[in-house]
Design a protein around this motif. Structure first.
Motif, PDB file in Angstrom:
ATOM      1  N   SER A  23       0.830  -1.202   0.000  1.00  0.00           N
ATOM      2  CA  SER A  23       0.000   0.000   0.000  1.00  0.00           C
ATOM      3  C   SER A  23       0.870   1.260   0.000  1.00  0.00           C
ATOM      4  CB  SER A  23      -0.927  -0.020   1.215  1.00  0.00           C
ATOM      5  OG  SER A  23      -1.684   1.150   1.272  1.00  0.00           O
ATOM      6  N   SER A  27       1.004   4.135  -2.900  1.00  0.00           N
ATOM      7  CA  SER A  27       0.855   5.564  -2.640  1.00  0.00           C
ATOM      8  C   SER A  27       1.988   6.364  -3.287  1.00  0.00           C
ATOM      9  CB  SER A  27       0.819   5.808  -1.132  1.00  0.00           C
ATOM     10  OG  SER A  27       0.778   7.175  -0.848  1.00  0.00           O
ATOM     11  N   ASP A  30       1.658   6.222  -7.105  1.00  0.00           N
ATOM     12  CA  ASP A  30       0.491   7.010  -7.502  1.00  0.00           C
ATOM     13  C   ASP A  30       0.859   8.495  -7.540  1.00  0.00           C
ATOM     14  OD1 ASP A  30      -2.308   7.316  -8.188  1.00  0.00           O
ATOM     15  OD2 ASP A  30      -2.596   8.084  -6.153  1.00  0.00           O
ATOM     16  N   LYS A  31       1.608   8.970  -6.559  1.00  0.00           N
ATOM     17  CA  LYS A  31       2.050  10.372  -6.551  1.00  0.00           C
ATOM     18  C   LYS A  31       2.880  10.669  -7.805  1.00  0.00           C
ATOM     19  CE  LYS A  31       2.386  10.628  -1.542  1.00  0.00           C
ATOM     20  NZ  LYS A  31       3.333  10.608  -0.413  1.00  0.00           N
TER      21      LYS A  31
END
Length: 175
Positions: A23, A27, A30-31
């Protein structure tokens, strides 16, 4: 990133600690997706490298058409890189490669001392950001982080034990 032997959960990628690490990787990537980065390299080693490759594929699927120019590449250090892998690990890598990920061999030679570090150096040399599963342990990941620091790359380290994010180095010009 770390191979299973250095991860606190070993080969248990279904446990809560592994899910938290995945996870955290999700994150971070994704950024980078949202900032417009479109070329992602992973090392292709068992453990956190393949976990990162899985995450990039998940993001490409989630972003759909927006990710059509995203390239994910597994950098393999040598042609017989997986010579000591078991069949489940080979199958995992082959699933990733079959699912819109390319492979690049940094060397066309069979395994030799230093080929992993040569691969890591190539990835840092061609990258703006290093996302590392790293907590300071000696080895290839630490050598890679130190090399990235010497080139003033942005480095995001994710500690595998408590999944804490640490930005180790950054310049204003970096992503």
């Amino acid at each position: 990133g770390y191979r299973p032997e250095k991860l606190p959960f070993g080969y248990d990628f279904g446990c809560e600690q592994a899910k938290r690490l995945k996870s955290a990787l999700y994150s971070e990537y994704d950024k980078l997706f949202r900032k417009g980065l479109r070329y992602f390299l992973t090392g292709g080693a068992m453990g956190s490298d393949l976990m990162a490759a899985d995450v990039i594929l998940e993001l490409k699927k989630e972003y759909g058409r927006q990710a059509r120019n995203v390239i994910s590449m597994i950098c393999l250090p040598c042609h017989d890189h997986f010579r000591n892998w078991n069949q489940a690990e080979i199958d995992h890598l082959e699933r990733i490669l079959a699912d819109d990920t390319s492979a690049f061999y940094v060397s066309d030679r069979p395994y030799y001392a230093g080929c992993m570090q040569e691969r890591n150096k190539y990835m840092v040399d061609t990258s703006a950001v290093l996302v590392a599963v790293y907590d300071g342990k000696p080895g290839g990941t630490r050598n890679t982080v130190e090399y990235a620091k010497s080139l003033k790359r942005k480095i995001v380290a994710i500690r595998p034990d408590n999944v804490m994010r640490i930005e180790l180095f950054s310049k204003k010009e970096d992503v």
